[in-house]
Design a protein around this motif. Structure first.
Motif, short mmCIF file in Angstrom:
data_model
loop_
_atom_site.label_atom_id
_atom_site.label_comp_id
_atom_site.label_asym_id
_atom_site.label_seq_id
_atom_site.Cartn_x
_atom_site.Cartn_y
_atom_site.Cartn_z
N THR A 281 0.81 -1.28 -0.03
CA THR A 281 0.04 0.05 -0.11
C THR A 281 0.82 1.29 -0.25
O THR A 281 0.67 2.32 -0.59
CB THR A 281 -0.99 0.08 1.22
N ASP A 285 0.60 3.44 -3.08
CA ASP A 285 -0.51 4.51 -3.03
C ASP A 285 -0.35 5.28 -1.57
O ASP A 285 -1.05 5.39 -0.57
CB ASP A 285 -1.87 3.83 -2.50
N HIS A 352 -4.16 1.51 6.96
CA HIS A 352 -3.42 2.49 6.54
C HIS A 352 -3.63 3.99 7.27
O HIS A 352 -4.66 4.22 7.00
CB HIS A 352 -3.32 2.58 5.06
#
Length: 380
Positions: A281, A285, A352
């Motif tokens: 992740t 991103d 996240h």
């Protein structure tokens, strides 16, 4: 910035909440945010600070950090030099040297049902815990071998200091050295100067695991090695971690390197954590402007050198850190809110978290590109 971090020289569990339409846009409580993605923590770090009283004033080299570390995970702690990574490692073992002052709470869970207040142990209890439960490979440790002792002598001394069974301990030493693709008898009978850098480093990893710790903290363990040896040791670490089911905290400034090994990344800036999330992740991103800029500044064999973009400015002075978000003097997204307020953690997706008011704008404002397939993905 958010409540989390590591350190530097004094001068210098469940899925995160998200709706069906996307990640939560409201700030998370600092503790619940970092704990939400950890179901079975082996270490809980809460509001932990390391400070030095300098002539120029108080120097905070770890600034009120909070983080949970999952049992049996490999977590990478990443950041520029001087971001607080090494001090974070020292704090995990209550090994901050005077005149540094460590405050906060660090709880160690040998099993899910046991809790040990790591900062409230006697000297004897702490000494035992440091090798038997939580072990560490220090930065520059390849040069810390006693040149007058054989490698066998180092293992024997460690076993004797902890009243460990000698026969069982040396059998484990042989197994660990073999697991790290070393000839046990040759290595054990050698003096440190008779081994190459990579051999000494692997022998040191074996020594750090000979008492069967549950947690291994590694501070820049491959920094003095060439690229091929770094990759080789990472592969071996992954194999050893899987076999012995050890929790590993890998501290480095080299984000691509640790990305090949870590399950999760915690990105540090200015003695706090800026972003925490699964490795893939973060790589694909990243939500924090610093993380995205760090990725743009990282050498990439698949990218043209002209595409690399150094981060302007310099890391903050620990005695005189900026008010508000500590990254705002270098951040292209900074607004008056960033100058005046310290951002909490926001949920940027499943498991996240990021400490940025403008994380939703970061992808558009700070684009970056990665290879089609990372080495970590290719090795699966």
């Amino acid at each position: 910035m958010a409540v989390d971090d590591s350190s530097t020289d004094p001068d210098g569990g469940s899925e995160s909440e998200s709706s069906a339409s996307g990640p939560s846009r409201s700030p998370s409580d600092s503790v619940s945010a970092v704990a939400r993605s950890v179901a079975d923590p082996i270490l809980e770090i809460r509001d932990t600070t390391v400070a030095f009283n300098m002539d120029r004033g108080e120097s905070r080299v770890l600034d009120d950090v909070t983080l949970d570390i999952e049992r049996k995970e490999i977590i990478g702690i990443v950041g520029e030099s001087g971001s607080g990574k090494s001090m974070f490692a020292s704090a995990l073992l209550d090994a901050v040297v005077e005149p540094g002052v460590l405050t906060g709470d660090i709880t160690y869970h040998p099993t899910p049902d046991e809790s040990i207040d790591l900062l409230n142990l006697s000297k004897r209890e702490l000494r035992d815990l440091r090798w038997e439960e939580i072990s560490m490979v220090f930065q520059g440790a390849m040069s810390s071998w006693n040149p007058t002792m054989t490698i066998r002598g180092h293992f024997e001394e460690t076993l004797d200091a902890h009243d460990a069974d000698y026969v069982a301990g040396m059998e484990r030493a042989h197994e660990l050295l073999s697991d790290l693709y070393l000839d046990p008898e040759r290595v054990l009978s050698s003096y440190p100067h008779e081994l190459s850098g990579g051999m000494k480093q692997r022998a040191l990893i074996a020594l750090s695991m000979v008492l069967e710790p549950r947690v291994l903290v590694m501070d820049e363990p491959t920094a003095a090695l060439d690229l091929l040896m770094q990759r080789s040791i990472l592969k071996l670490l992954k194999e050893v971690q899987s076999k012995y089911e050890i929790t590993m905290v890998f501290i480095t400034h080299d984000l691509p390197l640790v990305a090949e090994l870590a399950d999760r990344l915690a990105v540090m800036y200015a003695f706090q954590f800026a972003e925490v999330g699964p490795t893939e992740t973060i790589l694909r991103d990243a939500a924090h402007p610093y993380t995205r800029s760090l990725l743009n500044a990282t050498p990439n064999l698949d990218a043209d050198v002209d595409e690399m973009k150094p981060i302007p400015g310099s890391s903050p002075d620990p005695v005189n850190a900026p008010v508000g978000c500590s990254y705002h003097p270098r951040c292209p997204l900074a607004t008056e809110q960033c100058v005046e307020q310290d951002p909490p953690f926001f949920d940027a997706g499943p498991n996240h978290q990021t400490a940025c008011f403008h994380w939703e704008e970061a992808a558009e404002e700070i684009p970056f590109s990665l290879p089609e397939q990372t080495d970590r993905e290719a090795s699966r």
